[in-house]
Motif scaffolding. Structure first.
Motif, PDB file in Angstrom:
ATOM      1  N   LEU A  70       0.844  -1.184   0.000  1.00 58.12           N
ATOM      2  CA  LEU A  70       0.000   0.000   0.000  1.00 58.12           C
ATOM      3  C   LEU A  70       0.882   1.237   0.000  1.00 58.12           C
ATOM      4  CD1 LEU A  70      -2.666  -1.033   2.677  1.00 58.12           C
ATOM      5  CD2 LEU A  70      -2.873  -1.154   0.184  1.00 58.12           C
ATOM      6  N   ASP A  71       0.578   2.194  -0.880  1.00 64.03           N
ATOM      7  CA  ASP A  71       1.329   3.441  -0.874  1.00 64.03           C
ATOM      8  C   ASP A  71       0.827   4.326   0.267  1.00 64.03           C
ATOM      9  OD1 ASP A  71      -1.004   4.765  -1.637  1.00 64.03           O
ATOM     10  OD2 ASP A  71      -0.381   5.051  -3.717  1.00 64.03           O
ATOM     11  N   PRO A  72       1.431   5.496   0.503  1.00 63.06           N
ATOM     12  CA  PRO A  72       1.021   6.338   1.635  1.00 63.06           C
ATOM     13  C   PRO A  72      -0.441   6.751   1.591  1.00 63.06           C
ATOM     14  CG  PRO A  72       3.164   7.022   0.831  1.00 63.06           C
ATOM     15  CD  PRO A  72       2.654   6.015  -0.148  1.00 63.06           C
ATOM     16  N   ASN A  73      -1.066   6.705   0.407  1.00 64.14           N
ATOM     17  CA  ASN A  73      -2.479   7.043   0.291  1.00 64.14           C
ATOM     18  C   ASN A  73      -3.385   5.821   0.406  1.00 64.14           C
ATOM     19  OD1 ASN A  73      -1.927   9.825  -0.212  1.00 64.14           O
ATOM     20  ND2 ASN A  73      -1.408   9.303  -2.330  1.00 64.14           N
ATOM     21  N   GLY A  74      -2.800   4.672   0.742  1.00 66.21           N
ATOM     22  CA  GLY A  74      -3.588   3.458   0.882  1.00 66.21           C
ATOM     23  C   GLY A  74      -3.914   2.782  -0.431  1.00 66.21           C
ATOM     24  N   GLN A  75      -3.258   3.178  -1.530  1.00 66.33           N
ATOM     25  CA  GLN A  75      -3.507   2.585  -2.841  1.00 66.33           C
ATOM     26  C   GLN A  75      -2.474   1.493  -3.124  1.00 66.33           C
ATOM     27  OE1 GLN A  75      -6.284   3.431  -4.659  1.00 66.33           O
ATOM     28  NE2 GLN A  75      -6.695   4.573  -2.767  1.00 66.33           N
ATOM     29  N   PRO A  76      -2.869   0.433  -3.828  1.00 69.95           N
ATOM     30  CA  PRO A  76      -1.923  -0.655  -4.084  1.00 69.95           C
ATOM     31  C   PRO A  76      -0.864  -0.283  -5.106  1.00 69.95           C
ATOM     32  CG  PRO A  76      -3.995  -1.063  -5.220  1.00 69.95           C
ATOM     33  CD  PRO A  76      -4.215   0.148  -4.363  1.00 69.95           C
ATOM     34  N   GLU A  77       0.329  -0.770  -4.895  1.00 64.88           N
ATOM     35  CA  GLU A  77       1.386  -0.668  -5.889  1.00 64.88           C
ATOM     36  C   GLU A  77       2.193  -1.953  -5.838  1.00 64.88           C
ATOM     37  OE1 GLU A  77       4.863   1.789  -3.452  1.00 64.88           O
ATOM     38  OE2 GLU A  77       3.596   2.878  -4.855  1.00 64.88           O
ATOM     39  N   LEU A 203      -5.653  -6.873   0.222  1.00 74.57           N
ATOM     40  CA  LEU A 203      -5.470  -5.435   0.385  1.00 74.57           C
ATOM     41  C   LEU A 203      -6.514  -4.837   1.321  1.00 74.57           C
ATOM     42  CD1 LEU A 203      -4.641  -4.487  -3.311  1.00 74.57           C
ATOM     43  CD2 LEU A 203      -3.109  -4.242  -1.349  1.00 74.57           C
ATOM     44  N   VAL A 204      -7.775  -5.293   1.194  1.00 76.75           N
ATOM     45  CA  VAL A 204      -8.824  -4.809   2.091  1.00 76.75           C
ATOM     46  C   VAL A 204      -8.473  -5.152   3.536  1.00 76.75           C
ATOM     47  CG1 VAL A 204     -11.238  -5.123   2.754  1.00 76.75           C
ATOM     48  CG2 VAL A 204     -10.637  -4.863   0.346  1.00 76.75           C
ATOM     49  N   LYS A 205      -7.985  -6.372   3.746  1.00 72.58           N
ATOM     50  CA  LYS A 205      -7.586  -6.782   5.087  1.00 72.58           C
ATOM     51  C   LYS A 205      -6.435  -5.921   5.598  1.00 72.58           C
ATOM     52  CE  LYS A 205      -6.080 -10.846   7.724  1.00 72.58           C
ATOM     53  NZ  LYS A 205      -5.747 -12.293   7.643  1.00 72.58           N
ATOM     54  N   ALA A 206      -5.478  -5.646   4.723  1.00 73.33           N
ATOM     55  CA  ALA A 206      -4.328  -4.835   5.124  1.00 73.33           C
ATOM     56  C   ALA A 206      -4.748  -3.416   5.470  1.00 73.33           C
ATOM     57  CB  ALA A 206      -3.295  -4.812   4.003  1.00 73.33           C
ATOM     58  N   GLN A 207      -5.678  -2.850   4.701  1.00 75.78           N
ATOM     59  CA  GLN A 207      -6.152  -1.506   4.995  1.00 75.78           C
ATOM     60  C   GLN A 207      -6.831  -1.451   6.358  1.00 75.78           C
ATOM     61  OE1 GLN A 207      -8.411  -1.118   1.390  1.00 75.78           O
ATOM     62  NE2 GLN A 207      -6.885   0.190   0.418  1.00 75.78           N
ATOM     63  N   SER A 208      -7.595  -2.485   6.695  1.00 75.76           N
ATOM     64  CA  SER A 208      -8.240  -2.545   8.004  1.00 75.76           C
ATOM     65  C   SER A 208      -7.204  -2.650   9.115  1.00 75.76           C
ATOM     66  CB  SER A 208      -9.195  -3.741   8.063  1.00 75.76           C
ATOM     67  OG  SER A 208     -10.219  -3.622   7.106  1.00 75.76           O
ATOM     68  N   PRO A 257       1.970  -1.612   4.304  1.00 74.17           N
ATOM     69  CA  PRO A 257       1.987  -0.255   3.769  1.00 74.17           C
ATOM     70  C   PRO A 257       3.245  -0.100   2.936  1.00 74.17           C
ATOM     71  CG  PRO A 257       1.530  -0.252   6.135  1.00 74.17           C
ATOM     72  CD  PRO A 257       1.924  -1.647   5.761  1.00 74.17           C
ATOM     73  N   ALA A 258       3.133   0.536   1.769  1.00 77.40           N
ATOM     74  CA  ALA A 258       4.262   0.595   0.846  1.00 77.40           C
ATOM     75  C   ALA A 258       5.441   1.257   1.511  1.00 77.40           C
ATOM     76  CB  ALA A 258       3.873   1.370  -0.405  1.00 77.40           C
ATOM     77  N   GLN A 259       6.552   0.587   1.579  1.00 79.02           N
ATOM     78  CA  GLN A 259       7.735   1.107   2.258  1.00 79.02           C
ATOM     79  C   GLN A 259       8.966   0.557   1.592  1.00 79.02           C
ATOM     80  OE1 GLN A 259       7.822   0.907   6.551  1.00 79.02           O
ATOM     81  NE2 GLN A 259       9.899   0.180   6.489  1.00 79.02           N
ATOM     82  N   GLU A 260       9.825   1.444   1.125  1.00 78.38           N
ATOM     83  CA  GLU A 260      11.086   0.987   0.563  1.00 78.38           C
ATOM     84  C   GLU A 260      11.992   0.521   1.691  1.00 78.38           C
ATOM     85  OE1 GLU A 260      11.664   0.534  -2.491  1.00 78.38           O
ATOM     86  OE2 GLU A 260       9.762   1.391  -3.082  1.00 78.38           O
ATOM     87  N   PRO A 261      12.857  -0.438   1.422  1.00 78.05           N
ATOM     88  CA  PRO A 261      13.721  -0.965   2.471  1.00 78.05           C
ATOM     89  C   PRO A 261      14.719   0.077   2.939  1.00 78.05           C
ATOM     90  CG  PRO A 261      14.412  -1.767   0.336  1.00 78.05           C
ATOM     91  CD  PRO A 261      13.106  -1.045   0.125  1.00 78.05           C
ATOM     92  N   SER A 262      15.109  -0.044   4.208  1.00 79.72           N
ATOM     93  CA  SER A 262      16.199   0.773   4.702  1.00 79.72           C
ATOM     94  C   SER A 262      17.415   0.527   3.821  1.00 79.72           C
ATOM     95  CB  SER A 262      16.503   0.388   6.145  1.00 79.72           C
ATOM     96  OG  SER A 262      17.710   0.951   6.580  1.00 79.72           O
ATOM     97  N   PRO A 263      18.221   1.561   3.538  1.00 82.21           N
ATOM     98  CA  PRO A 263      19.363   1.368   2.637  1.00 82.21           C
ATOM     99  C   PRO A 263      20.264   0.220   3.049  1.00 82.21           C
ATOM    100  CG  PRO A 263      19.018   3.692   3.053  1.00 82.21           C
ATOM    101  CD  PRO A 263      18.059   2.948   3.946  1.00 82.21           C
ATOM    102  N   ALA A 264      20.316  -0.080   4.328  1.00 77.13           N
ATOM    103  CA  ALA A 264      21.212  -1.147   4.775  1.00 77.13           C
ATOM    104  C   ALA A 264      20.544  -2.517   4.736  1.00 77.13           C
ATOM    105  CB  ALA A 264      21.680  -0.864   6.202  1.00 77.13           C
ATOM    106  N   SER A 265      19.234  -2.551   4.423  1.00 84.92           N
ATOM    107  CA  SER A 265      18.527  -3.824   4.442  1.00 84.92           C
ATOM    108  C   SER A 265      18.281  -4.324   3.047  1.00 84.92           C
ATOM    109  CB  SER A 265      17.191  -3.660   5.169  1.00 84.92           C
ATOM    110  OG  SER A 265      16.329  -2.841   4.416  1.00 84.92           O
ATOM    111  N   LYS A 278       2.484 -10.975  -0.156  1.00 90.83           N
ATOM    112  CA  LYS A 278       1.761 -10.040   0.683  1.00 90.83           C
ATOM    113  C   LYS A 278       2.556  -9.880   1.970  1.00 90.83           C
ATOM    114  CE  LYS A 278      -1.414 -11.942  -2.111  1.00 90.83           C
ATOM    115  NZ  LYS A 278      -1.261 -13.173  -2.867  1.00 90.83           N
ATOM    116  N   PRO A 279       3.518  -8.943   2.008  1.00 92.40           N
ATOM    117  CA  PRO A 279       4.422  -8.858   3.139  1.00 92.40           C
ATOM    118  C   PRO A 279       3.700  -8.445   4.414  1.00 92.40           C
ATOM    119  CG  PRO A 279       4.880  -7.135   1.529  1.00 92.40           C
ATOM    120  CD  PRO A 279       3.775  -7.964   0.994  1.00 92.40           C
ATOM    121  N   ALA A 280       4.312  -8.779   5.545  1.00 96.34           N
ATOM    122  CA  ALA A 280       3.724  -8.434   6.824  1.00 96.34           C
ATOM    123  C   ALA A 280       3.718  -6.939   7.028  1.00 96.34           C
ATOM    124  CB  ALA A 280       4.524  -9.110   7.954  1.00 96.34           C
TER     125      ALA A 280
END
Length: 299
Positions: A70-77, A203-208, A257-265, A278-280
């Motif tokens: 999910l991106d910051p607006n809750g939309q799938p990517e 995605l619906v479950k993740a948004q909830s 929620p859409a999140q790029e990995p930490s640079p070290a990860s 469907k990541p945790a």
């Protein structure tokens, strides 16, 4: 590594349905979907997996995974990931005249430089590639204008692996298929995606879960600040079981929620038998490099 800008297949180059060849077009992609007679065969011949999202078909090269988030607006990517890179494909409506990608690059450069990133524009196979260097991370955006659409991939990597990540991103980019459709759309609006039912349910479950997590965090912040019990009770989650526990993650079927990995990860991996992960769910780290990059839809 870099050469002349390659041509992009658009509607004007698409073969008629009656005489379309089974083989891939001779020009480099991204392609208009109408130029490919048999989408499944196109990717099978490449040795790729693929996910058909209607307006955008994403090819997944062997050895890579496709995550939904999910991106910051809750939309799938959708992210094509390896231990080296995270590649996010997108497609936008564009005017008939070319030049939208150039405008997008200029806007991204201005914003990133305003955030303190060291930004350059390089000459790549499709023309302009924007590269932003930040502490511990390198962001690259590759794009091109097609027939009434603009395709783009965004690539995140660590500095020491940035060049390898760029090649991985170009491979995904070259084999995107775009279906702009005939209806009117505002320019630069993201083309709507058709999400498969199984992914949509997750995605619906993740948004909830995200909403419950945010409510729980608000409750904890109010309690920590010593706010009155009545105000804290109002912020308390209605379903205590939805409250996240320290060190515990929701079921693996829920996207994050859409999140790029930490640079070290490194990006989280999935078995090859599962084309879409469907990541945790994990809380977003405000102020991270990718959070700043994705602060607006222009980036």
């Amino acid at each position: 590594m870099f050469g002349r800008k390659k041509s992009v297949t658009g509607d004007s180059e698409a073969a008629a349905p009656g005489d379309a060849a089974d083989s891939a077009p001779s020009t480099a992609g991204p392609h208009d979907r109408s130029a490919i007679a048999d989408v499944t065969r196109y990717y099978t011949d490449l040795g790729f997996g693929h996910l058909d999202l209607g307006s955008l078909v994403i090819g997944v090269p062997k050895g890579r995974d496709l995550n939904v988030a999910l991106d910051p607006n809750g939309q799938p990517e959708f992210h094509v990931v390896t231990s080296v890179s995270r590649v996010i494909p997108r497609a936008f409506a564009a005017p008939k005249s070319a030049g939208q990608w150039r405008t997008m690059v200029a806007g991204m450069r201005e914003q990133l430089e305003g955030q303190g990133a060291e930004v350059t524009v390089e000459d790549g196979p499709w023309g302009r590639e924007l590269v932003a260097a930040m502490p511990g991370a390198v962001f690259r955006a590759i794009g091109v204008d097609g027939h009434r659409w603009t395709a783009e991939v965004r690539i995140m990597a660590t500095p020491e692996l940035a060049e390898q990540a760029a090649e991985e991103g170009r491979e995904v980019f070259e084999h995107l298929l775009v279906n702009r459709g005939e209806g009117p759309m505002p320019v630069r609006e993201a083309l709507p995606l058709t999400i498969p039912d199984e992914i949509q349910q997750a995605l619906v479950k993740a948004q909830s879960q995200l909403a419950a997590q945010q409510q729980a965090q608000a409750y904890q912040q109010q309690m920590a600040a010593g706010q009155p019990a009545q105000a804290a009770a109002q912020a308390r989650p209605q379903n205590p079981q939805a409250r996240p526990q320290t060190g515990q993650t929701p079921a693996s079927s829920s996207p994050a929620p859409a999140q790029e990995p930490s640079p070290a990860s490194q990006p989280e991996q999935t078995p090859a038998s599962q084309p879409v992960q469907k990541p945790a769910s994990q809380p977003r780290r405000d102020g991270s490099a990718m959070d700043r990059l994705r602060g607006t839809d222009e980036l």
